[in-house]
Design a protein around this motif. Structure first.
Motif, mmCIF file in Angstrom:
data_model
loop_
_atom_site.group_PDB
_atom_site.id
_atom_site.type_symbol
_atom_site.label_atom_id
_atom_site.label_comp_id
_atom_site.label_asym_id
_atom_site.label_seq_id
_atom_site.Cartn_x
_atom_site.Cartn_y
_atom_site.Cartn_z
ATOM 1 N N ALA A 19 0.841 -1.200 0.000
ATOM 2 C CA ALA A 19 0.000 0.000 0.000
ATOM 3 C C ALA A 19 0.879 1.252 0.000
ATOM 4 O O ALA A 19 0.613 2.212 -0.731
ATOM 5 N N ALA A 20 1.922 1.252 0.827
ATOM 6 C CA ALA A 20 2.830 2.401 0.879
ATOM 7 C C ALA A 20 3.563 2.569 -0.452
ATOM 8 O O ALA A 20 3.722 3.689 -0.949
ATOM 9 N N PHE A 21 3.973 1.464 -1.046
ATOM 10 C CA PHE A 21 4.680 1.526 -2.331
ATOM 11 C C PHE A 21 3.771 2.079 -3.427
ATOM 12 O O PHE A 21 4.223 2.810 -4.309
ATOM 13 N N SER A 22 2.494 1.756 -3.358
ATOM 14 C CA SER A 22 1.580 2.271 -4.383
ATOM 15 C C SER A 22 1.456 3.790 -4.315
ATOM 16 O O SER A 22 1.180 4.433 -5.312
ATOM 17 N N VAL A 23 1.696 4.372 -3.140
ATOM 18 C CA VAL A 23 1.675 5.826 -2.996
ATOM 19 C C VAL A 23 3.037 6.414 -3.360
ATOM 20 O O VAL A 23 3.135 7.393 -4.094
ATOM 21 N N LEU A 24 4.103 5.795 -2.843
ATOM 22 C CA LEU A 24 5.440 6.391 -2.938
ATOM 23 C C LEU A 24 6.260 5.947 -4.146
ATOM 24 O O LEU A 24 7.144 6.666 -4.595
ATOM 25 N N GLN A 25 6.042 4.733 -4.619
ATOM 26 C CA GLN A 25 6.822 4.136 -5.698
ATOM 27 C C GLN A 25 8.319 4.194 -5.411
ATOM 28 O O GLN A 25 9.133 4.449 -6.296
ATOM 29 N N ASP A 29 11.353 4.420 0.938
ATOM 30 C CA ASP A 29 10.323 5.260 1.547
ATOM 31 C C ASP A 29 9.139 4.421 2.010
ATOM 32 O O ASP A 29 8.538 4.696 3.054
ATOM 33 N N ALA A 30 8.774 3.409 1.238
ATOM 34 C CA ALA A 30 7.663 2.534 1.625
ATOM 35 C C ALA A 30 7.997 1.798 2.921
ATOM 36 O O ALA A 30 7.152 1.660 3.809
ATOM 37 N N GLN A 31 9.229 1.336 3.037
ATOM 38 C CA GLN A 31 9.660 0.675 4.283
ATOM 39 C C GLN A 31 9.598 1.647 5.452
ATOM 40 O O GLN A 31 9.177 1.272 6.553
ATOM 41 N N ASP A 32 9.997 2.882 5.222
ATOM 42 C CA ASP A 32 9.922 3.897 6.285
ATOM 43 C C ASP A 32 8.477 4.119 6.731
ATOM 44 O O ASP A 32 8.204 4.247 7.927
ATOM 45 N N ALA A 33 7.559 4.167 5.785
ATOM 46 C CA ALA A 33 6.149 4.384 6.124
ATOM 47 C C ALA A 33 5.601 3.227 6.961
ATOM 48 O O ALA A 33 4.871 3.449 7.935
ATOM 49 N N VAL A 34 5.981 2.007 6.615
ATOM 50 C CA VAL A 34 5.529 0.843 7.385
ATOM 51 C C VAL A 34 6.125 0.884 8.786
ATOM 52 O O VAL A 34 5.423 0.654 9.785
ATOM 53 N N GLN A 35 7.398 1.191 8.873
ATOM 54 C CA GLN A 35 8.052 1.259 10.180
ATOM 55 C C GLN A 35 7.422 2.349 11.051
ATOM 56 O O GLN A 35 7.150 2.132 12.232
ATOM 57 N N THR A 36 7.165 3.493 10.461
ATOM 58 C CA THR A 36 6.520 4.582 11.195
ATOM 59 C C THR A 36 5.151 4.154 11.704
ATOM 60 O O THR A 36 4.780 4.441 12.850
ATOM 61 N N LYS A 67 1.852 9.586 2.415
ATOM 62 C CA LYS A 67 1.592 10.918 1.858
ATOM 63 C C LYS A 67 2.488 11.960 2.517
ATOM 64 O O LYS A 67 2.979 12.879 1.844
ATOM 65 N N ASP A 68 2.721 11.822 3.816
ATOM 66 C CA ASP A 68 3.622 12.743 4.514
ATOM 67 C C ASP A 68 5.037 12.640 3.953
ATOM 68 O O ASP A 68 5.707 13.649 3.722
ATOM 69 N N ARG A 71 5.284 14.239 0.518
ATOM 70 C CA ARG A 71 5.290 15.701 0.579
ATOM 71 C C ARG A 71 6.595 16.251 1.156
ATOM 72 O O ARG A 71 6.899 17.419 0.984
ATOM 73 N N SER A 72 7.320 15.416 1.849
ATOM 74 C CA SER A 72 8.539 15.846 2.516
ATOM 75 C C SER A 72 9.573 16.329 1.497
ATOM 76 O O SER A 72 9.772 15.727 0.443
ATOM 77 N N PHE A 73 10.271 17.377 1.833
ATOM 78 C CA PHE A 73 11.314 17.920 0.967
ATOM 79 C C PHE A 73 12.496 16.959 0.873
ATOM 80 O O PHE A 73 13.129 16.838 -0.157
#
Length: 160
Positions: A19-25, A29-36, A67-68, A71-73
């Motif tokens: 799910a995270a990869f579908s947003v971030l590709q 970053d997808a691993q970071d989202a899951v960990q968070t 999504k965060d 959007r992050s720089f």
């Protein structure tokens, strides 16, 4: 009810990652989202009704975390979609082609495809997770299917 993180990680980690990869590709970053998401769950002082309630909370949180990050720089460890595609093994060439086409869709279509077809959420659940109306979910699914159908039909014409 609150289940342990040790129980949830093996059960939901791969699906949350997708799910995270579908947003971030982006795999990192997808691993970071899951960990968070898992860290937020661990420190959350909230009781849930049942495991399905926890599952929905996890997906909503991982999508918002993604999504965060997007959007992050400071998006680090960027890997191109081509590099990622090379690292994934598919059983059939059609699966790879479909995956590439889904990844090429705009994010708003990718995420509903991921949640509906791969995670098997209902229209109503997706509506709640993404904070959009059910009719908007249906519209996005329909448009995503149309885009995929057109591309796949064009590929069939080229093959034949």
């Amino acid at each position: 009810m609150k289940l342990s993180v040790e129980y949830l990680i093996p059960k939901y980690q791969d699906n949350l990652y997708q799910a995270a990869f579908s947003v971030l590709q982006n795999p990192a970053d997808a691993q970071d989202a899951v960990q968070t998401t898992m860290i937020r769950y661990h420190y959350l002082n909230q009781e849930f009704e049942d495991e399905e309630h926890i599952r929905k909370w996890l997906f909503k949180t991982v999508i918002n975390a993604s999504k965060d990050i997007r959007r992050s720089f400071w998006r680090r460890n960027k890997v191109s979609l081509e590099e990622t595609m090379a690292s994934i093994e598919f059983e059939r060439i059609q699966d790879q082609s479909l995956f590439q086409e889904v990844c090429s869709l705009p994010e708003k279509y990718r995420i509903v495809i991921q949640l509906f077809y791969y995670e098997e959420f209902t229209i109503q659940e997706i509506s709640q997770l993404l904070s959009i109306t059910q009719s908007n979910v249906k519209k996005r699914l329909s448009r995503a299917r149309d885009k995929l159908r057109n591309v796949l039909e064009q590929e069939d014409e080229h093959v034949n």
